[in-house]
Design a protein around this motif. Structure first.
Motif, short mmCIF file in Angstrom:
data_model
loop_
_atom_site.label_atom_id
_atom_site.label_comp_id
_atom_site.label_asym_id
_atom_site.label_seq_id
_atom_site.Cartn_x
_atom_site.Cartn_y
_atom_site.Cartn_z
N ILE A 58 0.84 -1.20 0.00
CA ILE A 58 0.00 0.00 0.00
C ILE A 58 0.87 1.24 0.00
O ILE A 58 0.61 2.21 -0.73
N ASN A 59 1.91 1.23 0.80
CA ASN A 59 2.82 2.37 0.88
C ASN A 59 3.51 2.62 -0.46
O ASN A 59 3.66 3.77 -0.90
N LYS A 60 3.92 1.54 -1.14
CA LYS A 60 4.57 1.68 -2.44
C LYS A 60 3.59 2.22 -3.49
O LYS A 60 3.98 3.03 -4.35
N PHE A 61 2.34 1.79 -3.40
CA PHE A 61 1.34 2.28 -4.34
C PHE A 61 1.14 3.79 -4.18
O PHE A 61 1.06 4.53 -5.16
N VAL A 62 1.07 4.24 -2.93
CA VAL A 62 0.91 5.67 -2.66
C VAL A 62 2.10 6.44 -3.21
O VAL A 62 1.95 7.52 -3.78
N SER A 63 3.30 5.89 -3.07
CA SER A 63 4.51 6.56 -3.56
C SER A 63 4.49 6.73 -5.07
O SER A 63 5.00 7.71 -5.60
N LYS A 64 3.90 5.76 -5.77
CA LYS A 64 3.86 5.82 -7.24
C LYS A 64 2.91 6.90 -7.76
O LYS A 64 3.01 7.31 -8.91
N LYS A 109 5.89 11.64 -6.61
CA LYS A 109 7.06 11.74 -5.74
C LYS A 109 6.97 12.95 -4.82
O LYS A 109 7.55 12.98 -3.74
N ASN A 110 6.23 13.95 -5.26
CA ASN A 110 6.06 15.18 -4.48
C ASN A 110 4.75 15.12 -3.70
O ASN A 110 3.67 15.09 -4.30
N THR A 111 4.84 15.09 -2.39
CA THR A 111 3.65 14.98 -1.55
C THR A 111 2.66 16.10 -1.82
O THR A 111 1.44 15.87 -1.89
N LYS A 112 3.15 17.30 -2.03
CA LYS A 112 2.26 18.45 -2.22
C LYS A 112 1.47 18.36 -3.52
O LYS A 112 0.41 18.99 -3.65
N ASP A 113 1.97 17.59 -4.48
CA ASP A 113 1.28 17.45 -5.77
C ASP A 113 0.48 16.15 -5.86
O ASP A 113 -0.19 15.91 -6.87
N ARG A 114 0.53 15.33 -4.83
CA ARG A 114 -0.14 14.03 -4.88
C ARG A 114 -1.63 14.17 -4.65
O ARG A 114 -2.07 14.96 -3.81
N GLN A 115 -2.41 13.42 -5.40
CA GLN A 115 -3.85 13.45 -5.18
C GLN A 115 -4.15 12.87 -3.80
O GLN A 115 -3.41 12.02 -3.28
#
Length: 199
Positions: A64-70, A73-79
């Protein structure tokens, strides 16, 4: 009062639901139930990814953690991400593990005890936010994502089709974009199957 007793108390009932599940579930309440599907007013823009599987509980959280990372890479731009766990115990374990791996990410947990979850619901739509919750967050909850790709929903366990439909339905509401995926623990699935079959 059970659902069956409620239905049996009337000569005729009409109802509407967006997530009724399988016909076989309805037949368990009454053999006389008839159901039909109404075409959607708008086609959804949600992307439902193929399920992913892990070998055990430790690997499950890692997947799950790897999926979120994909996602970015930028937390501020992640949905924004909503991870739905089976119960409070599983949600707490997921929250602790993800928080440890992502100490700088905005992460919140919504358990089944708290009565007012409106503040958490609003935060759940913010870019970069990871919300870890129980199925409670999947019923009557409208999360408004502020990301162009919408909300990403991760279902961390297997449930009835009706409940899974409710969980997936948090993403891509009102014809908006969204992504859903099931990431499941194979060992947990085997234990559930053995328990249900008595083997």
């Amino acid at each position: 009062q059970t659902v069956k007793n409620f239905i049996d108390g009337y000569d005729r009932l009409n109802g509407y639901t967006g997530t009724y599940g399988y016909d076989v579930e309805l037949s368990g309440y009454s053999k006389d139930i008839q159901s039909f599907q109404v075409p959607k007013h708008q086609a959804h823009n949600r992307t439902d990814l193929a399920p992913k599987f892990s070998k055990n509980k430790e690997n499950h959280i890692s997947e799950i953690n790897k999926f979120v990372s994909k996602l970015s890479k930028n937390t501020k731009d992640r949905q924004p991400v909503l991870i739905v766990c089976e119960n409070d115990e599983e949600a707490r374990a997921m929250y602790e593990a993800i928080s440890k791996e992502r100490p700088n990410d905005p992460i919140q947990m919504v358990d089944s005890v708290k009565k007012d979850i409106d503040p958490e619901t609003q935060l759940a739509g913010q870019k970069g936010m990871i919300t870890i919750a129980t199925p409670r967050m999947s019923r009557g909850t409208d999360i408004s994502p502020d990301h162009s790709n919408g909300l990403c929903v991760v279902t961390a366990y297997a449930d009835f089709r009706r409940v899974e439909g409710q969980i997936q339905g948090r993403a891509g509401r009102q014809a908006a974009k969204g992504v859903t995926v099931q990431i499941l623990d194979e060992s947990n699935l085997k234990n559930k199957l053995q328990t249900s079959t008595g083997q």
